[in-house]
Write a protein that holds these residues in place. Structure first.
Motif, PDB file in Angstrom:
ATOM      1  N   LEU A 199       0.838  -1.193   0.000  1.00  0.00           N
ATOM      2  CA  LEU A 199       0.000   0.000   0.000  1.00  0.00           C
ATOM      3  C   LEU A 199       0.877   1.248   0.000  1.00  0.00           C
ATOM      4  CD1 LEU A 199      -2.628   1.613   0.321  1.00  0.00           C
ATOM      5  CD2 LEU A 199      -2.499   1.175   2.791  1.00  0.00           C
ATOM      6  N   ASN A 200       0.676   2.119  -0.962  1.00  0.00           N
ATOM      7  CA  ASN A 200       1.383   3.391  -1.052  1.00  0.00           C
ATOM      8  C   ASN A 200       0.617   4.432  -0.245  1.00  0.00           C
ATOM      9  OD1 ASN A 200       2.625   5.796  -1.715  1.00  0.00           O
ATOM     10  ND2 ASN A 200       1.935   5.798  -3.847  1.00  0.00           N
ATOM     11  N   PRO A 201       1.151   4.903   0.889  1.00  0.00           N
ATOM     12  CA  PRO A 201       0.421   5.886   1.704  1.00  0.00           C
ATOM     13  C   PRO A 201       0.083   7.165   0.955  1.00  0.00           C
ATOM     14  CG  PRO A 201       2.266   4.953   2.936  1.00  0.00           C
ATOM     15  CD  PRO A 201       2.430   4.507   1.512  1.00  0.00           C
ATOM     16  N   GLY A 202       0.846   7.464  -0.091  1.00  0.00           N
ATOM     17  CA  GLY A 202       0.612   8.688  -0.841  1.00  0.00           C
ATOM     18  C   GLY A 202      -0.705   8.708  -1.593  1.00  0.00           C
ATOM     19  N   VAL A 203      -1.369   7.554  -1.743  1.00  0.00           N
ATOM     20  CA  VAL A 203      -2.645   7.527  -2.467  1.00  0.00           C
ATOM     21  C   VAL A 203      -3.830   7.787  -1.543  1.00  0.00           C
ATOM     22  CG1 VAL A 203      -1.693   5.888  -4.130  1.00  0.00           C
ATOM     23  CG2 VAL A 203      -3.099   5.037  -2.239  1.00  0.00           C
ATOM     24  N   LEU A 204      -3.605   7.828  -0.242  1.00  0.00           N
ATOM     25  CA  LEU A 204      -4.714   7.946   0.700  1.00  0.00           C
ATOM     26  C   LEU A 204      -5.421   9.289   0.556  1.00  0.00           C
ATOM     27  CD1 LEU A 204      -3.084   6.364   3.881  1.00  0.00           C
ATOM     28  CD2 LEU A 204      -4.835   5.328   2.398  1.00  0.00           C
ATOM     29  N   ASP A 205      -6.752   9.225   0.528  1.00  0.00           N
ATOM     30  CA  ASP A 205      -7.575  10.424   0.417  1.00  0.00           C
ATOM     31  C   ASP A 205      -8.227  10.814   1.745  1.00  0.00           C
ATOM     32  OD1 ASP A 205      -7.536  10.851  -2.589  1.00  0.00           O
ATOM     33  OD2 ASP A 205      -8.239   8.780  -2.480  1.00  0.00           O
ATOM     34  N   ALA A 206      -8.291   9.873   2.681  1.00  0.00           N
ATOM     35  CA  ALA A 206      -8.930  10.154   3.962  1.00  0.00           C
ATOM     36  C   ALA A 206      -8.480   9.124   4.988  1.00  0.00           C
ATOM     37  CB  ALA A 206     -10.457  10.120   3.832  1.00  0.00           C
ATOM     38  N   LEU A 207      -8.456   9.563   6.250  1.00  0.00           N
ATOM     39  CA  LEU A 207      -8.228   8.698   7.394  1.00  0.00           C
ATOM     40  C   LEU A 207      -9.462   8.778   8.282  1.00  0.00           C
ATOM     41  CD1 LEU A 207      -4.633   9.917   8.413  1.00  0.00           C
ATOM     42  CD2 LEU A 207      -5.207   8.140   6.737  1.00  0.00           C
ATOM     43  N   VAL A 208      -9.825   7.660   8.900  1.00  0.00           N
ATOM     44  CA  VAL A 208     -10.961   7.638   9.818  1.00  0.00           C
ATOM     45  C   VAL A 208     -10.527   6.949  11.103  1.00  0.00           C
ATOM     46  CG1 VAL A 208     -13.338   6.867  10.225  1.00  0.00           C
ATOM     47  CG2 VAL A 208     -12.628   7.504   7.909  1.00  0.00           C
ATOM     48  N   LEU A 209     -10.784   7.585  12.232  1.00  0.00           N
ATOM     49  CA  LEU A 209     -10.581   6.941  13.531  1.00  0.00           C
ATOM     50  C   LEU A 209     -11.950   6.659  14.130  1.00  0.00           C
ATOM     51  CD1 LEU A 209      -8.867   5.923  15.857  1.00  0.00           C
ATOM     52  CD2 LEU A 209      -8.752   8.264  16.732  1.00  0.00           C
ATOM     53  N   SER A 210     -12.262   5.385  14.303  1.00  0.00           N
ATOM     54  CA  SER A 210     -13.611   5.006  14.731  1.00  0.00           C
ATOM     55  C   SER A 210     -13.908   5.418  16.161  1.00  0.00           C
ATOM     56  CB  SER A 210     -13.815   3.499  14.574  1.00  0.00           C
ATOM     57  OG  SER A 210     -12.956   2.780  15.450  1.00  0.00           O
ATOM     58  N   HIS A 211     -12.908   5.352  17.067  1.00  0.00           N
ATOM     59  CA  HIS A 211     -13.109   5.747  18.456  1.00  0.00           C
ATOM     60  C   HIS A 211     -11.763   5.784  19.167  1.00  0.00           C
ATOM     61  CE1 HIS A 211     -12.961   1.373  18.659  1.00  0.00           C
ATOM     62  NE2 HIS A 211     -12.904   1.393  19.971  1.00  0.00           N
ATOM     63  N   GLY A 212     -11.771   6.347  20.372  1.00  0.00           N
ATOM     64  CA  GLY A 212     -10.523   6.645  21.050  1.00  0.00           C
ATOM     65  C   GLY A 212      -9.971   5.526  21.901  1.00  0.00           C
ATOM     66  N   HIS A 213      -9.986   4.295  21.435  1.00  0.00           N
ATOM     67  CA  HIS A 213      -9.363   3.175  22.134  1.00  0.00           C
ATOM     68  C   HIS A 213      -7.996   2.881  21.517  1.00  0.00           C
ATOM     69  CE1 HIS A 213     -12.721   0.924  24.517  1.00  0.00           C
ATOM     70  NE2 HIS A 213     -12.328   2.037  25.094  1.00  0.00           N
ATOM     71  N   TYR A 214      -7.058   2.544  22.389  1.00  0.00           N
ATOM     72  CA  TYR A 214      -5.670   2.406  21.967  1.00  0.00           C
ATOM     73  C   TYR A 214      -5.479   1.352  20.890  1.00  0.00           C
ATOM     74  CZ  TYR A 214      -0.630   2.815  22.388  1.00  0.00           C
ATOM     75  OH  TYR A 214       0.685   3.055  22.115  1.00  0.00           O
ATOM     76  N   ASP A 215      -6.281   0.285  20.910  1.00  0.00           N
ATOM     77  CA  ASP A 215      -6.129  -0.762  19.902  1.00  0.00           C
ATOM     78  C   ASP A 215      -6.638  -0.325  18.536  1.00  0.00           C
ATOM     79  OD1 ASP A 215      -8.563  -0.836  21.370  1.00  0.00           O
ATOM     80  OD2 ASP A 215      -9.037  -2.818  20.614  1.00  0.00           O
ATOM     81  N   HIS A 216      -7.136   0.906  18.446  1.00  0.00           N
ATOM     82  CA  HIS A 216      -7.557   1.465  17.165  1.00  0.00           C
ATOM     83  C   HIS A 216      -6.732   2.685  16.753  1.00  0.00           C
ATOM     84  CE1 HIS A 216     -11.288  -0.988  16.591  1.00  0.00           C
ATOM     85  NE2 HIS A 216     -11.028  -1.202  17.863  1.00  0.00           N
ATOM     86  N   PHE A 217      -6.122   3.389  17.716  1.00  0.00           N
ATOM     87  CA  PHE A 217      -5.299   4.549  17.339  1.00  0.00           C
ATOM     88  C   PHE A 217      -3.821   4.376  17.663  1.00  0.00           C
ATOM     89  CE2 PHE A 217      -6.290   6.054  21.748  1.00  0.00           C
ATOM     90  CZ  PHE A 217      -5.017   6.397  22.173  1.00  0.00           C
ATOM     91  N   GLY A 218      -3.438   3.276  18.312  1.00  0.00           N
ATOM     92  CA  GLY A 218      -2.067   3.134  18.782  1.00  0.00           C
ATOM     93  C   GLY A 218      -1.004   3.238  17.699  1.00  0.00           C
ATOM     94  N   GLY A 219      -1.311   2.814  16.488  1.00  0.00           N
ATOM     95  CA  GLY A 219      -0.335   2.858  15.413  1.00  0.00           C
ATOM     96  C   GLY A 219      -0.303   4.158  14.641  1.00  0.00           C
ATOM     97  N   LEU A 220      -1.219   5.091  14.949  1.00  0.00           N
ATOM     98  CA  LEU A 220      -1.382   6.272  14.100  1.00  0.00           C
ATOM     99  C   LEU A 220      -0.153   7.180  14.102  1.00  0.00           C
ATOM    100  CD1 LEU A 220      -2.945   8.202  12.315  1.00  0.00           C
ATOM    101  CD2 LEU A 220      -4.129   9.062  14.365  1.00  0.00           C
ATOM    102  N   VAL A 221       0.326   7.565  15.270  1.00  0.00           N
ATOM    103  CA  VAL A 221       1.431   8.530  15.322  1.00  0.00           C
ATOM    104  C   VAL A 221       2.683   7.957  14.670  1.00  0.00           C
ATOM    105  CG1 VAL A 221       2.977   9.815  16.846  1.00  0.00           C
ATOM    106  CG2 VAL A 221       0.511   9.761  17.317  1.00  0.00           C
ATOM    107  N   GLY A 222       3.003   6.713  14.949  1.00  0.00           N
ATOM    108  CA  GLY A 222       4.165   6.087  14.314  1.00  0.00           C
ATOM    109  C   GLY A 222       4.017   5.970  12.812  1.00  0.00           C
ATOM    110  N   PHE A 223       2.781   5.746  12.350  1.00  0.00           N
ATOM    111  CA  PHE A 223       2.511   5.733  10.908  1.00  0.00           C
ATOM    112  C   PHE A 223       2.757   7.111  10.310  1.00  0.00           C
ATOM    113  CE2 PHE A 223      -0.840   6.913   7.824  1.00  0.00           C
ATOM    114  CZ  PHE A 223      -0.414   6.165   6.731  1.00  0.00           C
ATOM    115  N   LEU A 224       2.302   8.155  10.985  1.00  0.00           N
ATOM    116  CA  LEU A 224       2.496   9.519  10.486  1.00  0.00           C
ATOM    117  C   LEU A 224       3.973   9.885  10.447  1.00  0.00           C
ATOM    118  CD1 LEU A 224      -0.419  11.346  12.348  1.00  0.00           C
ATOM    119  CD2 LEU A 224      -0.371  10.611   9.954  1.00  0.00           C
ATOM    120  N   GLN A 225       4.725   9.438  11.446  1.00  0.00           N
ATOM    121  CA  GLN A 225       6.156   9.712  11.468  1.00  0.00           C
ATOM    122  C   GLN A 225       6.868   8.979  10.341  1.00  0.00           C
ATOM    123  OE1 GLN A 225       6.965   8.495  15.488  1.00  0.00           O
ATOM    124  NE2 GLN A 225       6.515  10.524  16.349  1.00  0.00           N
ATOM    125  N   ARG A 226       6.494   7.724  10.098  1.00  0.00           N
ATOM    126  CA  ARG A 226       7.131   6.941   9.034  1.00  0.00           C
ATOM    127  C   ARG A 226       6.824   7.513   7.655  1.00  0.00           C
ATOM    128  NH1 ARG A 226       8.607   1.465   8.151  1.00  0.00           N
ATOM    129  NH2 ARG A 226       9.233   1.469  10.327  1.00  0.00           N
TER     130      ARG A 226
END
Length: 398
Positions: free
Chosen positions: A149-176
């Motif tokens: 998956l090429n992150p550059g093609v993404l048009d939108a991100l959705v976070l379903s709710h504020g539980h760690y097992d759903h957002f835990g990877g987000l910041v590291g993904f943004l940094q990468r």
């Protein structure tokens, strides 16, 4: 009033209406609720808490799509040797191993979390949406690279709710992916309570359950987009908006929120429902929880439930109500049925039978007891998917 900045760093809210006392208030300290709304508003910009942008409201008919492809990037486990198959209008592809043309070095990582990538097609248009981000950036980044998956093609991100097992990877993904994402990429959230710090209060282990880093979102040039009401996502999909509780389903609250801002992290009390603006831990009602759905031409809705804390049936009915589309082609995601007793699972099966989706694809927190029962009661509807599974839904018959 004298404020001593030398010791106390946490805000203490007095119980009298519209009165507050905050010790050591500066740009990195805690803002309390009630009468602190004005102060919190003045400091919001300094704390990285600018009000979210408003999402484009869902009006009129939802888009009809020619193809919807759902890739499970992270789920609780993988079955590497599961055979793929094709049935009417659906191609099921499992990942296997990360071998390719070189000896194995790494493969997909499964963990207790959820992340899904959705590619949609309407005529010559293609849109890409990433929904939830798993428990760790190590799993998310690894799996994104392995599936190509090429992150550059993404048009939108959705976070379903504020539980760690759903957002835990987000910041590291943004940094990468720094510098590789589209500028001003929207991140859809269902409300301010998505940002509250949380404690896990249910079994088996209690403790700190994390808080989403607003500052990292701003640094990544995301546009945090408020989807409290049903909203268009990436021009092709839509969010449920807030999910009403109208069925037999009972909300369990395995987590609690801490209201306020500390060191730039947390939730602004004045942006929460009034009943949640309390000191201490507040039981999580998941008012901010979102589902994301897509309308496949001639087939019906494909509903990605994510976690269904507010009820699987409530979530599906919400998607039907806001879209005006009754037919459900597939329901995919966490159903949050693992904690419930057999009688409750049977009620859920009966309600699913009444809704009559073509396919039911349980992931993440659905629980093996539900899967076993659905296998017996809905054998032609139940599909299994795992980390890496790709489900290609086509509007045309195969």
């Amino acid at each position: 009033m004298h404020v001593d900045r030398s010791n106390t760093r946490f805000c203490r809210c007095n119980s009298a209406p519209r009165q507050f006392l905050c010790d050591a208030v500066d740009r990195r300290e805690l803002i309390c609720g009630g009468g602190a709304a004005l102060v919190a508003g003045l400091l919001a910009g300094l704390l990285g808490g600018a009000s979210p942008a408003s999402a484009e409201k869902l009006t009129g008919e939802v888009p009809e799509l020619d193809r919807v492809t759902v890739r499970v990037l992270i789920d609780s486990y993988q079955f590497a040797v599961a055979p793929g198959r094709k049935i009417d209008g659906l191609d099921i592809q499992h990942f296997g191993w990360g071998i390719g043309d070189h000896p194995p070095a790494r493969t997909l990582i499964s963990e207790f979390g959820l992340s899904m990538h959705v590619e949609t097609q309407r005529g010559s248009e293609t849109r890409n949406t990433l929904i939830d981000f798993g428990f760790t950036p190590e799993a998310l980044n690894n799996n994104i690279e392995l599936v190509g998956l090429n992150p550059g093609v993404l048009d939108a991100l959705v976070l379903s709710h504020g539980h760690y097992d759903h957002f835990g990877g987000l910041v590291g993904f943004l940094q990468r992916t720094s510098g590789r994402l589209k500028p001003k990429l929207p991140l859809y959230v269902g409300g301010e309570d998505c940002f509250c710090a949380r404690e896990w209060t249910g079994p088996p282990v209690q403790g700190d359950f994390g808080v989403l880093d607003r500052r990292a979102l701003e640094k990544a040039d995301l546009v945090v987009t408020d989807s409290v009401g049903p909203s268009l996502v990436g021009e092709h999909g839509f969010t449920s908006g807030r999910i009403s509780q109208s069925s037999f389903e009972k909300l369990l609250s395995p987590s609690a929120m801490t209201i306020g801002i500390e060191n730039g992290l947390g939730c602004f009390p004045e942006r929460l429902a009034e009943e949640d603006r309390k000191p201490g831990l507040v039981p999580d009602q998941f008012r901010h929880e979102l589902a994301t759905a897509f309308n496949l031409k001639g087939r019906g809705l494909i509903v990605l439930t994510s976690c269904s804390h507010r009820g699987l049936i409530n979530t599906i009915k919400q998607a039907q109500a806001v879209s005006g589309v009754d037919k459900v082609h597939a329901v995919i995601g966490g159903f949050h049925l693992a904690p419930y007793q057999p009688d409750y699972l049977r009620q859920t099966i009966a309600a699913l039978r009444e809704i009559d989706p073509t396919y039911v694809v349980p992931l993440h927190c659905s629980g093996e007891p539900f899967t076993d029962l659905a296998k017996a009661e809905l054998p032609m509807k139940l599909l299994r998917a795992y980390t890496g599974t790709r489900l290609v839904f086509d509007s045309r018959s195969s």
